[in-house]
Motif scaffolding. Structure first.
Motif, short mmCIF file in Angstrom:
data_model
loop_
_atom_site.label_atom_id
_atom_site.label_comp_id
_atom_site.label_asym_id
_atom_site.label_seq_id
_atom_site.Cartn_x
_atom_site.Cartn_y
_atom_site.Cartn_z
N LEU A 16 0.93 -1.34 0.01
CA LEU A 16 0.03 0.01 -0.04
C LEU A 16 0.93 1.27 -0.04
CD1 LEU A 16 -2.67 -0.99 2.56
CD2 LEU A 16 -3.14 -0.37 0.34
N ALA A 17 1.93 1.24 0.92
CA ALA A 17 2.60 2.56 0.87
C ALA A 17 3.58 2.85 -0.46
CB ALA A 17 3.89 2.26 1.89
N ALA A 18 3.77 1.58 -1.07
CA ALA A 18 4.63 1.79 -2.64
C ALA A 18 3.41 2.48 -3.55
CB ALA A 18 4.97 0.32 -2.80
N LEU A 19 2.17 2.32 -3.16
CA LEU A 19 1.35 2.70 -4.68
C LEU A 19 0.71 4.10 -4.02
CD1 LEU A 19 -0.84 -0.48 -5.20
CD2 LEU A 19 1.01 0.81 -6.90
N CYS A 20 1.26 4.60 -2.96
CA CYS A 20 0.40 6.13 -2.44
C CYS A 20 0.59 7.05 -3.58
CB CYS A 20 1.24 6.48 -1.09
SG CYS A 20 2.97 7.35 -1.38
N GLY A 66 -11.19 -3.62 4.41
CA GLY A 66 -10.12 -2.92 5.18
C GLY A 66 -9.10 -2.32 4.51
N LEU A 67 -8.54 -3.22 3.56
CA LEU A 67 -7.29 -2.84 2.75
C LEU A 67 -7.66 -1.76 1.98
CD1 LEU A 67 -5.76 -6.34 2.10
CD2 LEU A 67 -4.82 -4.50 3.54
N ASP A 68 -8.88 -1.84 1.22
CA ASP A 68 -9.48 -0.83 0.39
C ASP A 68 -9.68 0.51 1.09
OD1 ASP A 68 -9.51 -2.61 -1.95
OD2 ASP A 68 -11.55 -3.03 -1.64
N TRP A 69 -10.07 0.70 2.28
CA TRP A 69 -10.30 1.69 2.78
C TRP A 69 -8.67 2.35 3.38
CZ3 TRP A 69 -13.77 5.15 3.96
CH2 TRP A 69 -15.15 4.63 3.79
N VAL A 70 -7.75 1.45 3.60
CA VAL A 70 -6.26 2.33 3.62
C VAL A 70 -5.97 2.84 2.35
CG1 VAL A 70 -4.10 2.08 4.33
CG2 VAL A 70 -5.87 0.53 5.44
N GLY A 71 -6.17 1.73 1.17
CA GLY A 71 -5.84 2.44 -0.16
C GLY A 71 -6.38 3.88 -0.24
N ARG A 72 -7.70 3.93 0.15
CA ARG A 72 -8.38 5.25 -0.04
C ARG A 72 -7.72 6.48 0.75
NH1 ARG A 72 -14.37 6.97 1.99
NH2 ARG A 72 -14.60 8.75 0.52
N LEU A 106 -4.59 6.67 1.40
CA LEU A 106 -3.47 6.92 0.83
C LEU A 106 -3.55 7.73 -0.55
CD1 LEU A 106 -1.63 3.70 1.54
CD2 LEU A 106 -0.82 6.12 2.52
N GLY A 107 -4.98 7.46 -1.33
CA GLY A 107 -5.03 7.76 -2.48
C GLY A 107 -4.14 6.87 -3.63
#
Length: 333
Positions: A72-76, A122-128, A130-131
């Motif tokens: 997720l951090a790599a795709l921020c 849950g992962l989708d919400w973290v992705g949101r 981070l944009g």
């Protein structure tokens, strides 16, 4: 709560690419892919049993969140907002208490899983938050344990259990398996592989981050059936543990020993990391893969991939196949 539609399906421009792996290797792939497409899905290993992830897995019975957090951090989003939240996710506490070395992102991800009762949501919400330019999914719906049959230099065999133990073994890994042996694949990950244009495997810890995907039956079957073309990205150097002494062509051999039906269409390798180009070329020819030799390392002496160079190599592979006759449907097995 329901995740926004933009996080339920990866939309945007460029080819649809699924990257499989974990840890720093997957992060390197994602950092490169985001330079060539917005349609990225990371499918991440869930077998980590060390550090913050291992502690949360043991205490709460959840999937180990660390590799998912790194993807997720790599795709921020490349903005102050995205980079700030990336840094928050990656921040680790330092204390004399129970929080020592826990990553904030691991705690946030597990908190969302408990609140929502749904790992993917849950992962989708973290992705949101981070944009994120893409989506991050676990490869399996349950935590996994990696086990390996190892042969040591004196010929003695050993059974090694656990991601950390397998990664640091000093013996030659003969066979790899998962516990449970027939884990359920993440349905969204299977769907992503089947609808992809390209699948990327590697780089990364070969036996503990890359190859476990091939041992999840539902995911392995999707990799066999997908019309997507598959790119294998080789490491820049052997690791001191699980791949010590391995030559470039042996990475490909190990992969196909565990998944002989896997089709590999292209292999990307840095010539500086290949002892014998001829032997690697022969291994690629045997499997029908095209070999692309490109300098993809940073060039500063560290065994790390340069995102710009790796993205350029991926573009060369994609463009090299554009003139091929046949549609996606023609390539379905």
């Amino acid at each position: 709560m329901t995740a926004p539609p933009s996080q339920r399906a990866v939309r945007g421009s460029g080819p649809a690419v699924v990257a499989l792996g974990g840890g720093h290797g997957l992060s390197a792939t994602l950092s490169a892919l985001r330079l060539m497409t917005d349609r990225i899905t990371a499918v991440v290993t869930v077998a980590d049993d060390g550090g913050s992830s291992g502690r949360l897995r043991e205490e709460l019975g959840v999937l180990p969140p660390g590799d998912l957090r790194m993807a997720l951090a790599a795709l921020c989003d490349d903005s102050d907002w995205g980079r700030t939240w990336r840094d928050v996710l990656q921040h680790r506490f330092a204390s004399d208490g129970a929080l020592d070395r826990h990553a904030v992102g691991n705690l946030l991800i597990v908190a969302l899983w408990e609140l929502l009762g749904d790992t993917v949501e849950g992962l989708d919400w973290v992705g949101r938050l981070l944009g994120a330019r893409g989506r991050v999914l676990p490869m399996a719906a349950v935590p996994l344990r990696i086990e390996a049959d190892v042969v040591h230099a004196d010929g003695s065999p050993e059974h090694v259990s656990g991601q950390v133990q397998v990664a640091t073994t000093r013996g030659r890994i003969e066979h790899l398996r998962l516990e449970p042996a027939d884990p359920p694949a993440c349905p969204e990950a299977v769907e992503a592989v089947l609808s992809a244009d390209w699948v990327v495997l590697g780089p990364g810890s070969w036996y503990t981050s890359v190859m476990p995907h091939l041992l999840v039956p539902g995911l392995r079957d999707a990799l066999h059936r997908t019309p997507a073309r598959t790119i294998l990205t080789l490491n820049l150097s052997p690791e001191s543990g699980e791949t010590a002494g391995m030559r470039a062509e042996q990475y490909l051999d190990a992969l196909l020993d565990h998944a002989p039906e896997l089709r590999v269409d292209a292999v990307v390798a840095d010539p500086g990391a290949v002892d014998d180009v001829g032997m690697l070329g022969e291994a690629c020819e045997r499997t029908g893969a095209r070999l692309l030799l490109r300098q993809v390392g940073r060039g500063d002496g560290t065994p790390l991939h340069d995102p710009l160079r790796l993205a350029a190599a991926f573009r060369d592979v994609v463009e090299g196949f554009l003139g091929d006759v046949g549609t996606r449907a023609d390539r379905v097995r």
